[in-house]
Design a protein around this motif. Structure first.
Motif, mmCIF file in Angstrom:
data_model
loop_
_atom_site.group_PDB
_atom_site.id
_atom_site.type_symbol
_atom_site.label_atom_id
_atom_site.label_comp_id
_atom_site.label_asym_id
_atom_site.label_seq_id
_atom_site.Cartn_x
_atom_site.Cartn_y
_atom_site.Cartn_z
ATOM 1 N N LEU A 1 25.496 20.999 64.219
ATOM 2 C CA LEU A 1 26.434 20.324 63.308
ATOM 3 C C LEU A 1 26.069 20.589 61.839
ATOM 4 N N ILE A 2 25.765 21.862 61.552
ATOM 5 C CA ILE A 2 25.451 22.306 60.195
ATOM 6 C C ILE A 2 26.659 23.073 59.653
ATOM 7 N N ASP A 3 26.976 22.825 58.401
ATOM 8 C CA ASP A 3 28.151 23.385 57.736
ATOM 9 C C ASP A 3 28.260 24.897 57.959
ATOM 10 N N TRP A 4 29.450 25.350 58.364
ATOM 11 C CA TRP A 4 29.681 26.769 58.629
ATOM 12 C C TRP A 4 29.381 27.643 57.413
ATOM 13 N N ARG A 5 29.498 27.066 56.210
ATOM 14 C CA ARG A 5 29.263 27.860 54.993
ATOM 15 C C ARG A 5 27.804 28.322 54.891
ATOM 16 N N GLY B 1 35.579 34.893 61.111
ATOM 17 C CA GLY B 1 34.800 34.642 62.321
ATOM 18 C C GLY B 1 34.091 33.305 62.285
ATOM 19 N N TRP B 2 33.504 32.981 61.143
ATOM 20 C CA TRP B 2 32.792 31.707 61.033
ATOM 21 C C TRP B 2 33.752 30.526 61.124
ATOM 22 N N GLN B 3 34.908 30.635 60.482
ATOM 23 C CA GLN B 3 35.849 29.506 60.547
ATOM 24 C C GLN B 3 36.466 29.386 61.934
ATOM 25 N N TRP B 4 36.641 30.498 62.624
ATOM 26 C CA TRP B 4 37.130 30.424 64.003
ATOM 27 C C TRP B 4 36.120 29.667 64.861
ATOM 28 N N SER B 5 34.855 30.056 64.762
ATOM 29 C CA SER B 5 33.821 29.453 65.607
ATOM 30 C C SER B 5 33.615 27.971 65.306
ATOM 31 N N SER B 6 33.777 27.600 64.041
ATOM 32 C CA SER B 6 33.520 26.211 63.649
ATOM 33 C C SER B 6 34.758 25.328 63.770
ATOM 34 N N SER B 7 35.870 25.900 64.235
ATOM 35 C CA SER B 7 37.135 25.156 64.410
ATOM 36 C C SER B 7 37.694 24.632 63.097
ATOM 37 N N ARG C 1 27.683 14.861 70.173
ATOM 38 C CA ARG C 1 27.646 14.520 68.748
ATOM 39 C C ARG C 1 28.730 15.285 67.983
ATOM 40 N N ALA C 2 28.901 16.566 68.319
ATOM 41 C CA ALA C 2 29.924 17.377 67.653
ATOM 42 C C ALA C 2 31.327 16.872 67.983
ATOM 43 N N LEU C 3 31.562 16.560 69.262
ATOM 44 C CA LEU C 3 32.880 16.046 69.650
ATOM 45 C C LEU C 3 33.209 14.763 68.899
ATOM 46 N N THR C 4 32.225 13.873 68.778
ATOM 47 C CA THR C 4 32.427 12.606 68.055
ATOM 48 C C THR C 4 32.759 12.870 66.594
ATOM 49 N N ALA C 5 32.048 13.814 65.970
ATOM 50 C CA ALA C 5 32.291 14.123 64.554
ATOM 51 C C ALA C 5 33.700 14.661 64.336
ATOM 52 N N PHE C 6 34.162 15.544 65.218
ATOM 53 C CA PHE C 6 35.506 16.109 65.056
ATOM 54 C C PHE C 6 36.586 15.085 65.366
ATOM 55 N N LEU D 1 34.763 16.656 57.436
ATOM 56 C CA LEU D 1 33.755 16.607 58.502
ATOM 57 C C LEU D 1 32.379 16.272 57.941
ATOM 58 N N LYS D 2 31.670 15.385 58.626
ATOM 59 C CA LYS D 2 30.343 14.968 58.159
ATOM 60 C C LYS D 2 29.278 15.899 58.763
ATOM 61 N N TRP D 3 29.013 16.990 58.061
ATOM 62 C CA TRP D 3 27.989 17.927 58.505
ATOM 63 C C TRP D 3 26.607 17.323 58.306
ATOM 64 N N ARG D 4 25.659 17.736 59.117
ATOM 65 C CA ARG D 4 24.276 17.274 58.990
ATOM 66 C C ARG D 4 23.535 18.062 57.910
ATOM 67 N N HIS D 5 22.726 17.355 57.141
ATOM 68 C CA HIS D 5 21.770 18.025 56.261
ATOM 69 C C HIS D 5 20.466 18.102 57.041
ATOM 70 N N ALA D 6 20.173 19.292 57.578
ATOM 71 C CA ALA D 6 19.021 19.446 58.476
ATOM 72 C C ALA D 6 18.322 20.758 58.152
ATOM 73 N N PRO D 7 17.606 20.795 57.016
ATOM 74 C CA PRO D 7 17.013 22.066 56.564
ATOM 75 C C PRO D 7 16.045 22.688 57.558
ATOM 76 N N LYS D 8 15.295 21.862 58.310
ATOM 77 C CA LYS D 8 14.348 22.434 59.272
ATOM 78 C C LYS D 8 15.085 23.107 60.434
ATOM 79 N N ASP D 9 16.154 22.465 60.898
ATOM 80 C CA ASP D 9 16.956 23.076 61.966
ATOM 81 C C ASP D 9 17.614 24.368 61.472
#
Length: 481
Positions: free
Chosen positions: A360-364, A385-391, A462-467, A308-316
């Protein structure tokens, strides 16, 4: 002489290893302080403080049994074998008793300690304690670990019908040993002491844990199914921190829940059944840790989602961490976490799905931040819990099911009471506007509150497209093995 090595089992009642050790002979207790290891596991300062306070309370309980408590220091777990071997040699220890812990680092640590002790003729005995069933004993028909909770629960129910795990009897007082107990440190270097207000929310000791358990199962559990999703109501047990530190055991919780429901765990009061289910979810995620070690190594349970192409978005990410997203339910939840070391379970799902889907920020990133702030931080439950939420995880929410935080807010905080508690700058808004103050266009009274950092509709697309772009897209029906 016997040694009990205390870890995530800070109690004398229903402590399998403690009872086993004291049945064998005179017993000494040890606790290991490992600050560098705790840092590597992202343990929160409030969690370390809570465990130290519980250790100090436990020392008093152990003294009543004439069991001295000694403290050893091993900055990292690779130094544990030498530290424990030195202690065993000093006190003539013949057998070491521990309650099993799970995760790759914990398993490796115990294997290394057992090997070092064995070379010197010292036994190492590991006991099942923080789970109802030993990992590897609840398996699919093909002999594998379960990937879906409902199937796992079905087998657990069958086992519980056959036999409910018994609570271990408190050992009798032993003859006094001429060994002085060590002082429990009030602070460990590198972990700041939390505020008095936070500490007051989480008093230490078994008596407090049992008080909470009894208060919850006497009355509140009957409303649990109806009220557990409403963060402004006292609908949950507030026991998670005590369970994570082992100040109360899952067996004690199960027996209390059964007493509240005439011995039933599948039928009867819906609240009791639902709460027992939550105990089984906790069990399930620990079995997953053992059956699928990659989740202990910061890897996705579903390997295809690693692409999955997670966003690098430090401000978000920073806005999410600080409770400045412009979505009141998200920001209130994050402020609750920062101030109390705890977050309501429904809100954990909402903020996790917002971070991983809308931003769309990495669940980790979220998993790590939670561990760095949660007083009840637990690798298995937090990762699950985090992996459940992030599918990305076992039994995961399908990628196309994305919570709308605003509608979740309207549904589970309809009067805005929870939001107003944590975001006082919105306190003057009515119950309609408080869920979406940006619709007011920055009118007087919300000028200090930020605009939303992301549009919910377009970010969902955007999330649907990424998945959908994953090489082996997640199946819409669950794998039911």
């Amino acid at each position: 002489m016997q040694l009990i090595w205390l870890r995530s089992d800070l109690r004398v009642h229903d402590n399998t290893a403690l009872s086993a050790a004291m049945e064998q002979g005179p017993t000494l207790a040890v606790y290991m302080i490992s600050p560098e290891q705790w840092h590597s596991h992202d343990d929160a300062p409030c969690k370390v403080d809570f465990w130290l306070r519980n250790l100090a309370a436990l020392k008093i309980e152990l003294q009543a049994l004439n069991v001295p408590l000694v403290i050893v220091h091993a900055a990292t777990w690779d130094k544990a074998p030498k530290a424990l071997l030195t202690l065993c040699t000093t006190h003539g220890i013949e057998q070491v008793h521990v309650n099993e812990e799970y995760g790759v680092n914990e398993t490796r640590r115990d294997e290394d300690v057992a090997a070092a002790l064995d070379k010197h003729g010292i036994g190492f005995h590991s006991h099942l304690d923080q789970l109802f069933f030993k990992p590897g004993s609840v398996l699919t028909k093909s002999g594998g670990y379960f990937k879906v909770f409902t199937q796992f629960r079905k087998v657990c129910y069958a086992r519980l019908h056959y036999s409910v795990p018994a609570v271990v009897r408190l050992p009798g007082k032993q003859s006094a040993l001429h060994i002085k107990s060590d002082d429990v440190p009030e602070q460990v270097t590198g972990f700041a002491t939390p505020s008095d207000a936070l500490r007051a929310l989480w008093p230490a000791g078994e008596s407090e844990a049992r008080r909470r358990l009894e208060a919850f199962t006497d009355e509140q559990v009957h409303y649990y199914q109806d009220e557990r999703d409403f963060p402004a109501k006292p609908g949950t047990s507030q026991l998670s921190a005590y369970l994570a530190a082992g100040v109360v055991s899952p067996r004690q919780c199960l027996h209390a829940a059964l007493r509240s429901n005439n011995g039933e765990f599948e039928t009867g009061n819906a609240g009791s059944v639902t709460w027992i289910n939550e105990l089984l979810w906790r069990e399930f995620y620990k079995h997953v840790l053992v059956g699928f070690p990659r989740v202990s190594r910061h890897r996705a349970f579903r390997p295809e989602t690693e692409a999955l192409k997670w966003r690098h978005a430090p401000k978000d990410l920073e806005a999410w961490q600080q409770g400045r997203t412009g979505l009141p339910i998200i920001d209130a939840a994050m402020r609750q976490l920062l101030e109390t070391g705890w977050m309501h379970n429904r809100l954990r799902m909402i903020v996790a799905m917002y971070l991983t889907k809308n931003l769309l920020i990495d669940w980790r990133e979220g998993e790590r931040f939670f561990m760095q702030h949660l007083i009840d931080g637990d690798l298995a439950a937090n990762n699950g819990g985090w992996q459940w939420s992030s599918s990305t995880g076992t039994d995961a929410s399908p990628y196309f099911r994305i919570f709308n935080p605003q509608s979740q807010s309207e549904r589970f905080d309809p009067e805005g009471r929870f939001i107003k508690t944590w975001i006082p700058e919105l306190a003057d808004l009515n119950k309609r506007d408080i869920h979406n103050p940006s619709a007011l266009g920055g009118l007087f009274g919300v000028a200090d509150y930020p605009a939303p950092i992301v549009d919910l509709k377009s970010s969902r697309e955007r999330a649907l497209t990424a998945f959908k772009s994953l090489p082996h897209r997640q199946a819409e029906t669950q794998d039911h093995e």
